[in-house]
Design an enzyme around this catalytic site. Structure first.
Site, PDB file in Angstrom:
ATOM      1  N   HIS A  14      -5.880  -5.676   3.975  1.00 38.21           N
ATOM      2  CA  HIS A  14      -4.855  -4.630   4.066  1.00 38.21           C
ATOM      3  C   HIS A  14      -4.266  -4.598   5.471  1.00 38.21           C
ATOM      4  O   HIS A  14      -4.988  -4.349   6.442  1.00 38.21           O
ATOM      5  CB  HIS A  14      -5.472  -3.261   3.745  1.00 38.21           C
ATOM      6  CG  HIS A  14      -5.876  -3.121   2.304  1.00 38.21           C
ATOM      7  ND1 HIS A  14      -5.258  -2.247   1.445  1.00 38.21           N
ATOM      8  CD2 HIS A  14      -6.810  -3.781   1.577  1.00 38.21           C
ATOM      9  CE1 HIS A  14      -5.811  -2.358   0.244  1.00 38.21           C
ATOM     10  NE2 HIS A  14      -6.757  -3.275   0.293  1.00 38.21           N
ATOM     11  N   CYS A  43      -2.494  -2.431   6.794  1.00 38.01           N
ATOM     12  CA  CYS A  43      -2.593  -1.106   7.417  1.00 38.01           C
ATOM     13  C   CYS A  43      -3.963  -0.928   8.082  1.00 38.01           C
ATOM     14  O   CYS A  43      -4.148  -0.046   8.919  1.00 38.01           O
ATOM     15  CB  CYS A  43      -2.343   0.004   6.399  1.00 38.01           C
ATOM     16  SG  CYS A  43      -3.438  -0.021   4.983  1.00 38.01           S
ATOM     17  N   CYS A  49       0.832  -1.203   0.000  1.00 42.84           N
ATOM     18  CA  CYS A  49       0.000   0.000   0.000  1.00 42.84           C
ATOM     19  C   CYS A  49       0.869   1.256   0.000  1.00 42.84           C
ATOM     20  O   CYS A  49       1.806   1.378   0.791  1.00 42.84           O
ATOM     21  CB  CYS A  49      -0.915  -0.060   1.223  1.00 42.84           C
ATOM     22  SG  CYS A  49      -1.186   1.472   2.080  1.00 42.84           S
ATOM     23  N   GLU A  50       0.569   2.169  -0.917  1.00 42.13           N
ATOM     24  CA  GLU A  50       1.429   3.340  -1.051  1.00 42.13           C
ATOM     25  C   GLU A  50       1.195   4.380   0.040  1.00 42.13           C
ATOM     26  O   GLU A  50       1.960   5.313   0.175  1.00 42.13           O
ATOM     27  CB  GLU A  50       1.281   3.960  -2.442  1.00 42.13           C
ATOM     28  CG  GLU A  50      -0.043   4.640  -2.708  1.00 42.13           C
ATOM     29  CD  GLU A  50      -0.112   5.198  -4.128  1.00 42.13           C
ATOM     30  OE1 GLU A  50       0.656   4.767  -4.999  1.00 42.13           O
ATOM     31  OE2 GLU A  50      -0.946   6.082  -4.352  1.00 42.13           O
ATOM     32  N   HIS A  51       0.139   4.213   0.807  1.00 43.26           N
ATOM     33  CA  HIS A  51      -0.118   5.181   1.874  1.00 43.26           C
ATOM     34  C   HIS A  51       0.636   4.847   3.157  1.00 43.26           C
ATOM     35  O   HIS A  51       0.968   5.722   3.928  1.00 43.26           O
ATOM     36  CB  HIS A  51      -1.620   5.240   2.184  1.00 43.26           C
ATOM     37  CG  HIS A  51      -2.420   5.727   1.025  1.00 43.26           C
ATOM     38  ND1 HIS A  51      -3.691   5.247   0.721  1.00 43.26           N
ATOM     39  CD2 HIS A  51      -2.141   6.631   0.068  1.00 43.26           C
ATOM     40  CE1 HIS A  51      -4.137   5.851  -0.356  1.00 43.26           C
ATOM     41  NE2 HIS A  51      -3.216   6.689  -0.782  1.00 43.26           N
ATOM     42  N   HIS A  52       0.865   3.548   3.404  1.00 41.61           N
ATOM     43  CA  HIS A  52       1.498   3.131   4.663  1.00 41.61           C
ATOM     44  C   HIS A  52       2.736   2.264   4.477  1.00 41.61           C
ATOM     45  O   HIS A  52       3.361   1.868   5.452  1.00 41.61           O
ATOM     46  CB  HIS A  52       0.493   2.349   5.515  1.00 41.61           C
ATOM     47  CG  HIS A  52      -0.744   3.117   5.857  1.00 41.61           C
ATOM     48  ND1 HIS A  52      -1.885   3.063   5.097  1.00 41.61           N
ATOM     49  CD2 HIS A  52      -1.006   3.976   6.878  1.00 41.61           C
ATOM     50  CE1 HIS A  52      -2.805   3.844   5.625  1.00 41.61           C
ATOM     51  NE2 HIS A  52      -2.304   4.413   6.704  1.00 41.61           N
ATOM     52  N   GLN A  99      -5.376  -0.469  -4.055  1.00 41.40           N
ATOM     53  CA  GLN A  99      -6.097  -1.593  -4.660  1.00 41.40           C
ATOM     54  C   GLN A  99      -6.939  -1.165  -5.863  1.00 41.40           C
ATOM     55  O   GLN A  99      -6.998  -1.864  -6.883  1.00 41.40           O
ATOM     56  CB  GLN A  99      -6.979  -2.262  -3.601  1.00 41.40           C
ATOM     57  CG  GLN A  99      -7.652  -3.540  -4.103  1.00 41.40           C
ATOM     58  CD  GLN A  99      -8.486  -4.215  -3.042  1.00 41.40           C
ATOM     59  OE1 GLN A  99      -8.186  -4.120  -1.851  1.00 41.40           O
ATOM     60  NE2 GLN A  99      -9.541  -4.886  -3.446  1.00 41.40           N
TER      61      GLN A  99
HETATM   62 ZN    ZN Z   1      -2.604   1.581   3.690  1.00 39.03          ZN
END
Ligand code: ZN
Length: 185
Positions: free
Chosen positions: A145, A147, A76-79, A117
């Site tokens: 996920h 995260c 995941c590119e956010h976390h 995703q």
């Molecule tokens: Zn994430």
């Protein structure tokens, strides 16, 4: 290609940031190990789905082809945390098909990148439309996920579902339902 040296420096900073001692025995080789691992899990950045989807065979008929339960692992590119699960793909050929393993390869190309995703689902569908040029395609992704399950709302086992349909599979509800039945949804 990833820059291993930069990743190693960053991991050292990260370890210092959380208050670790980078020189203790268990962590000594961690920066190098993480850099090597990143090279593998982000290998998709330097790959294109075209190399897998361009080797086609002439189709005898144009019935729907379904490949279900393709496992994938992405980040995941956010976390920078893993998300993983299954991809189900169906397409309706327009005179040509690819070897079944090529769909799994296509999933790998897009999973082995920093992702969200929704974007991964779109990219897989669009690559198949562009490179294989079927009458239609549908991509269904179910994933957990880390995260979400390790932090924050903490709902272990909860699944995020995304679906993208193109061409006749976007327009024809019967075909879409047939696919959803086949993948057990
Ligand atoms: Zn994430």
């Amino acid at each position: 290609m990833v820059n291993r040296e930069k990743i190693e420096q960053a991991v050292r900073l990260l370890l210092e940031g959380i208050g670790e001692d980078c020189d203790r025995e268990g962590l000594k080789e961690t920066p190098e190990r993480v850099a090597r691992m990143y090279e593998e899990i982000f290998a998709g950045m330097s790959q294109s789905a075209k190399e897998h989807l361009s080797k086609t065979f002439t189709a005898e008929n144009n019935e729907m082809i379904v490949e279900k339960d393709i496992s994938f692992y992405s980040t995941c590119e956010h976390h920078l945390m893993p998300f993983y699960g299954k991809v189900h793909i169906a397409y309706i050929p327009d005179g040509k098909v690819v070897g079944i393993s090529k769909l799994a390869r296509t999933v790998e190309v897009f999973a082995r990148r920093l992702q969200i995703q929704e974007k991964m689902t779109v990219q897989i569908a669009d690559a198949i439309m562009e490179d294989l040029q079927p009458k239609g395609v549908i991509v269904f992704v179910q994933a957990e996920h880390m995260c979400m399950t390790m932090r924050g709302v903490k709902k272990p086992g909860s699944q995020t579902i995304t679906m993208v349909a193109r061409g006749v599979l976007e327009k024809n509800e019967n075909l879409r339902n047939m696919f959803l039945n086949l993948v057990g949804r």
